[in-house]
Each structure stands twice: as structure tokens, then as C-alpha cells.
Design a protein around this motif. Structure first.
Motif, PDB file in Angstrom:
ATOM      1  N   PHE A   7      34.228  48.500 -92.768  1.00 51.92           N
ATOM      2  CA  PHE A   7      34.499  47.319 -92.073  1.00 51.92           C
ATOM      3  C   PHE A   7      34.077  47.371 -90.632  1.00 51.92           C
ATOM      4  CE2 PHE A   7      38.201  50.002 -91.890  1.00 51.92           C
ATOM      5  CZ  PHE A   7      38.786  49.880 -90.684  1.00 51.92           C
ATOM      6  N   ALA A   8      34.198  46.258 -89.957  1.00 47.43           N
ATOM      7  CA  ALA A   8      33.472  46.602 -88.398  1.00 47.43           C
ATOM      8  C   ALA A   8      34.576  46.021 -87.532  1.00 47.43           C
ATOM      9  CB  ALA A   8      32.401  45.719 -88.417  1.00 47.43           C
ATOM     10  N   LEU A   9      34.812  46.390 -86.465  1.00 49.64           N
ATOM     11  CA  LEU A   9      35.508  45.906 -85.169  1.00 49.64           C
ATOM     12  C   LEU A   9      34.570  45.406 -84.137  1.00 49.64           C
ATOM     13  CD1 LEU A   9      38.460  48.492 -84.975  1.00 49.64           C
ATOM     14  CD2 LEU A   9      38.453  46.322 -86.199  1.00 49.64           C
ATOM     15  N   GLN A  10      34.916  44.258 -83.186  1.00 56.10           N
ATOM     16  CA  GLN A  10      34.006  44.157 -82.189  1.00 56.10           C
ATOM     17  C   GLN A  10      34.727  44.830 -80.982  1.00 56.10           C
ATOM     18  OE1 GLN A  10      33.677  39.599 -82.198  1.00 56.10           O
ATOM     19  NE2 GLN A  10      31.662  39.936 -83.286  1.00 56.10           N
ATOM     20  N   VAL A  11      33.972  45.452 -80.012  1.00 61.31           N
ATOM     21  CA  VAL A  11      34.343  46.013 -79.000  1.00 61.31           C
ATOM     22  C   VAL A  11      33.573  45.925 -77.836  1.00 61.31           C
ATOM     23  CG1 VAL A  11      35.632  47.804 -80.306  1.00 61.31           C
ATOM     24  CG2 VAL A  11      33.228  48.150 -79.629  1.00 61.31           C
ATOM     25  N   PRO A  12      34.090  45.596 -76.440  1.00 61.70           N
ATOM     26  CA  PRO A  12      33.156  45.426 -75.459  1.00 61.70           C
ATOM     27  C   PRO A  12      32.277  46.516 -75.090  1.00 61.70           C
ATOM     28  CG  PRO A  12      35.407  45.814 -74.681  1.00 61.70           C
ATOM     29  CD  PRO A  12      35.630  45.753 -76.151  1.00 61.70           C
ATOM     30  N   ASP A  13      32.663  47.754 -75.345  1.00 63.87           N
ATOM     31  CA  ASP A  13      31.893  48.966 -75.040  1.00 63.87           C
ATOM     32  C   ASP A  13      31.745  50.012 -76.133  1.00 63.87           C
ATOM     33  OD1 ASP A  13      30.843  51.272 -73.749  1.00 63.87           O
ATOM     34  OD2 ASP A  13      32.758  51.707 -72.541  1.00 63.87           O
ATOM     35  N   ILE A  14      30.647  49.976 -76.870  1.00 62.23           N
ATOM     36  CA  ILE A  14      30.562  50.912 -78.044  1.00 62.23           C
ATOM     37  C   ILE A  14      30.679  52.235 -77.695  1.00 62.23           C
ATOM     38  CG2 ILE A  14      28.810  51.720 -79.786  1.00 62.23           C
ATOM     39  CD1 ILE A  14      29.739  48.718 -80.279  1.00 62.23           C
ATOM     40  N   ALA A  15      29.955  52.756 -76.769  1.00 64.78           N
ATOM     41  CA  ALA A  15      30.267  54.224 -76.261  1.00 64.78           C
ATOM     42  C   ALA A  15      31.412  54.545 -75.991  1.00 64.78           C
ATOM     43  CB  ALA A  15      29.276  54.585 -75.270  1.00 64.78           C
ATOM     44  N   GLY A  16      32.282  53.676 -75.179  1.00 65.00           N
ATOM     45  CA  GLY A  16      33.617  54.146 -74.782  1.00 65.00           C
ATOM     46  C   GLY A  16      34.413  54.021 -76.181  1.00 65.00           C
ATOM     47  N   ALA A  17      34.285  53.201 -77.058  1.00 63.45           N
ATOM     48  CA  ALA A  17      35.021  52.972 -78.356  1.00 63.45           C
ATOM     49  C   ALA A  17      34.778  54.442 -79.003  1.00 63.45           C
ATOM     50  CB  ALA A  17      34.871  51.837 -79.220  1.00 63.45           C
ATOM     51  N   LEU A  18      33.823  54.712 -79.235  1.00 63.00           N
ATOM     52  CA  LEU A  18      33.353  55.829 -80.180  1.00 63.00           C
ATOM     53  C   LEU A  18      33.925  57.366 -79.429  1.00 63.00           C
ATOM     54  CD1 LEU A  18      29.739  55.364 -81.171  1.00 63.00           C
ATOM     55  CD2 LEU A  18      31.727  55.437 -82.877  1.00 63.00           C
ATOM     56  N   ARG A  19      33.898  57.164 -77.911  1.00 63.59           N
ATOM     57  CA  ARG A  19      34.541  58.423 -77.174  1.00 63.59           C
ATOM     58  C   ARG A  19      35.741  58.436 -77.640  1.00 63.59           C
ATOM     59  NH1 ARG A  19      31.125  57.103 -73.315  1.00 63.59           N
ATOM     60  NH2 ARG A  19      32.707  55.869 -72.045  1.00 63.59           N
ATOM     61  N   TRP A  20      36.717  57.261 -77.409  1.00 62.75           N
ATOM     62  CA  TRP A  20      38.105  57.136 -77.741  1.00 62.75           C
ATOM     63  C   TRP A  20      38.272  57.733 -79.096  1.00 62.75           C
ATOM     64  CZ3 TRP A  20      41.064  54.586 -81.215  1.00 62.75           C
ATOM     65  CH2 TRP A  20      42.400  54.483 -80.897  1.00 62.75           C
ATOM     66  N   HIS A  21      37.706  57.042 -80.255  1.00 62.51           N
ATOM     67  CA  HIS A  21      37.736  57.704 -81.446  1.00 62.51           C
ATOM     68  C   HIS A  21      37.606  59.298 -81.738  1.00 62.51           C
ATOM     69  CE1 HIS A  21      38.551  54.124 -84.176  1.00 62.51           C
ATOM     70  NE2 HIS A  21      37.800  53.434 -83.053  1.00 62.51           N
ATOM     71  N   CYS A  22      36.765  59.740 -80.884  1.00 61.68           N
ATOM     72  CA  CYS A  22      36.516  61.333 -81.031  1.00 61.68           C
ATOM     73  C   CYS A  22      37.602  61.908 -80.391  1.00 61.68           C
ATOM     74  CB  CYS A  22      34.973  61.464 -80.580  1.00 61.68           C
ATOM     75  SG  CYS A  22      33.744  61.010 -81.398  1.00 61.68           S
ATOM     76  N   SER A  23      38.306  61.490 -79.295  1.00 62.85           N
ATOM     77  CA  SER A  23      39.140  62.034 -78.572  1.00 62.85           C
ATOM     78  C   SER A  23      40.636  62.127 -79.218  1.00 62.85           C
ATOM     79  CB  SER A  23      39.377  61.466 -77.091  1.00 62.85           C
ATOM     80  OG  SER A  23      40.127  60.272 -77.328  1.00 62.85           O
ATOM     81  N   GLY A  24      40.796  61.195 -80.082  1.00 58.77           N
ATOM     82  CA  GLY A  24      42.208  61.082 -80.802  1.00 58.77           C
ATOM     83  C   GLY A  24      42.013  61.528 -82.225  1.00 58.77           C
ATOM     84  N   PHE A  25      41.005  61.528 -82.941  1.00 55.67           N
ATOM     85  CA  PHE A  25      40.740  61.829 -84.117  1.00 55.67           C
ATOM     86  C   PHE A  25      39.586  62.777 -84.441  1.00 55.67           C
ATOM     87  CE2 PHE A  25      42.234  57.325 -83.505  1.00 55.67           C
ATOM     88  CZ  PHE A  25      43.585  57.526 -84.151  1.00 55.67           C
ATOM     89  N   ASP A  26      39.579  63.554 -85.590  1.00 56.92           N
ATOM     90  CA  ASP A  26      38.636  64.339 -86.287  1.00 56.92           C
ATOM     91  C   ASP A  26      37.527  63.479 -86.853  1.00 56.92           C
ATOM     92  OD1 ASP A  26      37.074  66.441 -86.762  1.00 56.92           O
ATOM     93  OD2 ASP A  26      38.174  66.989 -88.376  1.00 56.92           O
ATOM     94  N   VAL A  27      36.701  62.868 -86.108  1.00 55.46           N
ATOM     95  CA  VAL A  27      35.637  61.887 -86.623  1.00 55.46           C
ATOM     96  C   VAL A  27      34.302  62.392 -86.773  1.00 55.46           C
ATOM     97  CG1 VAL A  27      37.378  59.793 -86.543  1.00 55.46           C
ATOM     98  CG2 VAL A  27      35.539  60.451 -84.685  1.00 55.46           C
ATOM     99  N   GLU A  28      33.312  61.822 -87.382  1.00 54.79           N
ATOM    100  CA  GLU A  28      31.924  62.183 -87.310  1.00 54.79           C
ATOM    101  C   GLU A  28      31.252  60.816 -86.846  1.00 54.79           C
ATOM    102  OE1 GLU A  28      28.268  63.119 -90.329  1.00 54.79           O
ATOM    103  OE2 GLU A  28      30.463  63.017 -91.140  1.00 54.79           O
TER     104      GLU A  28
END
Length: 56
Positions: A7-28
Motif C-alpha cells: 500500500f502507499a502513503l503520500q509524504v512530502p519528503d521521500i528521503a526523510g520518510a525513508l530515513r525515519w523508517h530506517c531509524s526506528g525499524f529494521d527495514v530494507e
């Protein structure tokens, strides 16, 4: 249900959102460009899309 389909979420900053996900979760990070990104966590994929400047 064995799996949650992407599923998709709309975010204003792709790079920032991915950094946030990587900092809080074990994601690829599966994919990233200026307009979208895809991350995977266990058996769930999450697509991130840039926020539209003109809503539909």
C-alpha cells in the motif's frame, strides 16, 4: 490473511520518510527516487509517494 499487500502513503519528503523508517525499524529499502520509495519489513511492503501539489 497470510500477508499484507503493498500500500502507499503520500509524504512530502521521500528521503526523510525513508530515513525515519530506517531509524526506528529494521527495514530494507527496496527502491527510491525523487517521487517514490519502497521499503520492506518482514512480509509487508510500503510504498511512499510524493505528496501531490494539486489534489485530485
Amino acid at each position: 490473511m497470510d500477508r499484507l499487500h503493498p500500500f502507499a502513503l503520500q509524504v512530502p519528503d521521500i528521503a526523510g520518510a525513508l530515513r525515519w523508517h530506517c531509524s526506528g525499524f529494521d527495514v530494507e529499502i527496496r527502491y527510491q527516487d525523487g517521487a517514490r520509495g519502497m521499503r520492506r519489513f518482514d512480509d509487508t511492503s510500503l510504498a511512499l509517494a510524493a505528496t501531490r501539489s494539486n489534489p485530485p
